[in-house]
Write an enzyme that holds these catalytic residues in place. Structure first.
Site, PDB file in Angstrom:
ATOM      1  N   TRP A 102      49.396 -47.634   5.947  1.00  0.00           N
ATOM      2  CA  TRP A 102      50.766 -47.265   6.294  1.00  0.00           C
ATOM      3  C   TRP A 102      51.760 -48.294   5.777  1.00  0.00           C
ATOM      4  CZ3 TRP A 102      50.688 -42.449   7.099  1.00  0.00           C
ATOM      5  CH2 TRP A 102      49.575 -41.853   7.715  1.00  0.00           C
ATOM      6  N   ASP A 171      56.984 -51.230  12.157  1.00  0.00           N
ATOM      7  CA  ASP A 171      56.469 -49.890  12.433  1.00  0.00           C
ATOM      8  C   ASP A 171      55.504 -50.043  13.602  1.00  0.00           C
ATOM      9  OD1 ASP A 171      55.137 -47.487  12.564  1.00  0.00           O
ATOM     10  OD2 ASP A 171      54.466 -47.481  10.481  1.00  0.00           O
ATOM     11  N   LYS A 195      51.391 -41.029  19.494  1.00  0.00           N
ATOM     12  CA  LYS A 195      50.285 -41.880  19.927  1.00  0.00           C
ATOM     13  C   LYS A 195      50.431 -42.243  21.413  1.00  0.00           C
ATOM     14  CE  LYS A 195      49.557 -42.621  15.362  1.00  0.00           C
ATOM     15  NZ  LYS A 195      48.413 -42.251  14.536  1.00  0.00           N
TER      16      LYS A 195
END
Length: 360
Positions: A102, A171, A195
């Site tokens: 990511w 992030d 999440k």
């Protein structure tokens, strides 16, 4: 109905109490005669939901008034572009620490928009660890330093954050609200909800307000943080149902005793699984090095692919869902986000020990 042991990496488990409350309110939200999905985003009933979500998030994360809370769409992937569009000024350099897939994707998008620099990386070690703070080398004219606080694929997590005289951007999609952090250290935090915060559909951005003053005016309206800040994230129709679910999840965290209680529980859950791995005599091998282990994603491999397939097949029969590892790591991954119970982790550890005994 028997609930599955949900170890999916995302979208992931939601608290049962949250799902049941949403179920009870689904058709007739607060006697409006409508579902929350049918309410106007300009109505007083929805406004209360929107406001509650922001207030609870500010309370639970102890977000100071120097920071604004925005609700966007597009997931963390859109933030890979929005961060440099808004924060990477001409003549400045966007700095990135690479710790997994990511962060690589975030860097790829930033490269399309301006000058970038890799301040540190653990790619050569197949992202088995988080670089030490001493290894981080900022460029000249750094606009910001971007990190990915938790790496779902590789099972690593930052346990100490950088502290440089430059804007720190994180992030936090896969570990926001899982542990106490000092929000004041961050210029910008972004997180997809799927999440720990709720279902997919809403992205939370926490931004230091002084950054808003220097955002270029020429940006497309919907890609400018000021659009959301100046309109209370109501410039257009927001993802109302996702924000409603976010508010219920935040309410649940508050009822549990707050983030400190959640963090303690998450450490207990992770300890159960890592202890099982460490005491397996090498039958289960962790991907992440000890000092970088994630409390959210426990990654491990078995001696060979055949055993891995058998393990996953038998686990599925026993009600364990989502344990297959990402193809870049292989093996298995147990994602143990906030809504995953300690009992589920203990049941998985018992199954892992039972499976291993067949081959001893």
């Amino acid at each position: 109905m028997k609930r599955a042991y949900n170890f999916n990496a995302g979208p992931s488990a939601l608290p049962l109490a949250v799902l049941e409350k949403a179920q009870a309110e689904l058709v007739n939200f607060q006697n409006t005669g409508m579902s929350v999905m049918e309410l106007s985003h300009r109505s007083k009933e929805y406004d209360a939901v929107h406001t509650k979500a922001k207030q609870l998030l500010r309370k639970l994360m102890n977000i100071p008034e120097t920071h604004d809370i925005l609700f966007l769409q597009g997931g963390a992937s859109l933030q890979f572009s929005m961060v440099p569009m808004n924060l990477l000024q001409e003549g400045k350099v966007a700095n990135y620490v690479l710790t997994g897939a990511w962060s690589e994707k975030a860097l790829k998008e930033a490269k399309k928009l301006g000058n970038t620099h890799v301040a540190a990386s653990s790619k050569e070690a197949n992202y088995r660890h988080i670089p030490s703070l001493e290894q981080i080398q900022l460029s000249e004219r750094a606009a910001y330093l971007h990190i990915t606080s938790n790496n779902t694929i590789f099972g690593t997590q930052w346990h100490e954050f950088p502290d440089f005289p430059v804007a720190l951007v994180a992030d936090m999609s896969s570990d926001i609200l899982s542990r106490e952090i000092d929000v004041k250290k961050f210029a910008l935090i972004y997180a997809g909800a799927q999440k720990n915060l709720g279902p997919s559909g809403v992205t939370v951005v926490i931004i230091r307000k002084d950054l808003l003053e220097n955002i270029p005016d020429h940006l497309p309206t919907m890609l400018n943080y000021n659009t959301y800040s100046s309109s209370n994230s109501l410039y257009n129709t927001p993802p109302t149902f996702a924000i409603y679910m976010l508010s219920l999840v935040l309410e649940w965290v508050d009822e549990q005793g707050g983030v400190s209680v959640i963090e303690k529980r998450n450490k207990e859950k992770a300890d159960v699984l890592y202890r099982c791995i460490d005491e397996s005599g090498g039958f289960y091998s962790p991907h992440a090095e000890k000092g970088s282990r994630s409390l959210m994603n426990v990654t491990f491999t078995l001696p060979n692919d055949e055993l891995t397939k058998q393990f996953l097949a038998e686990a599925k029969e026993r009600g364990f869902v989502g344990l297959a590892g990402h193809r870049s790591v292989g093996g298995c991954r147990a994602s143990i986000y906030n809504a995953v119970s300690l009992e589920a982790c203990e049941a998985l550890a018992d199954f892992m020990k039972e499976f291993q005994q067949k081959f001893v």
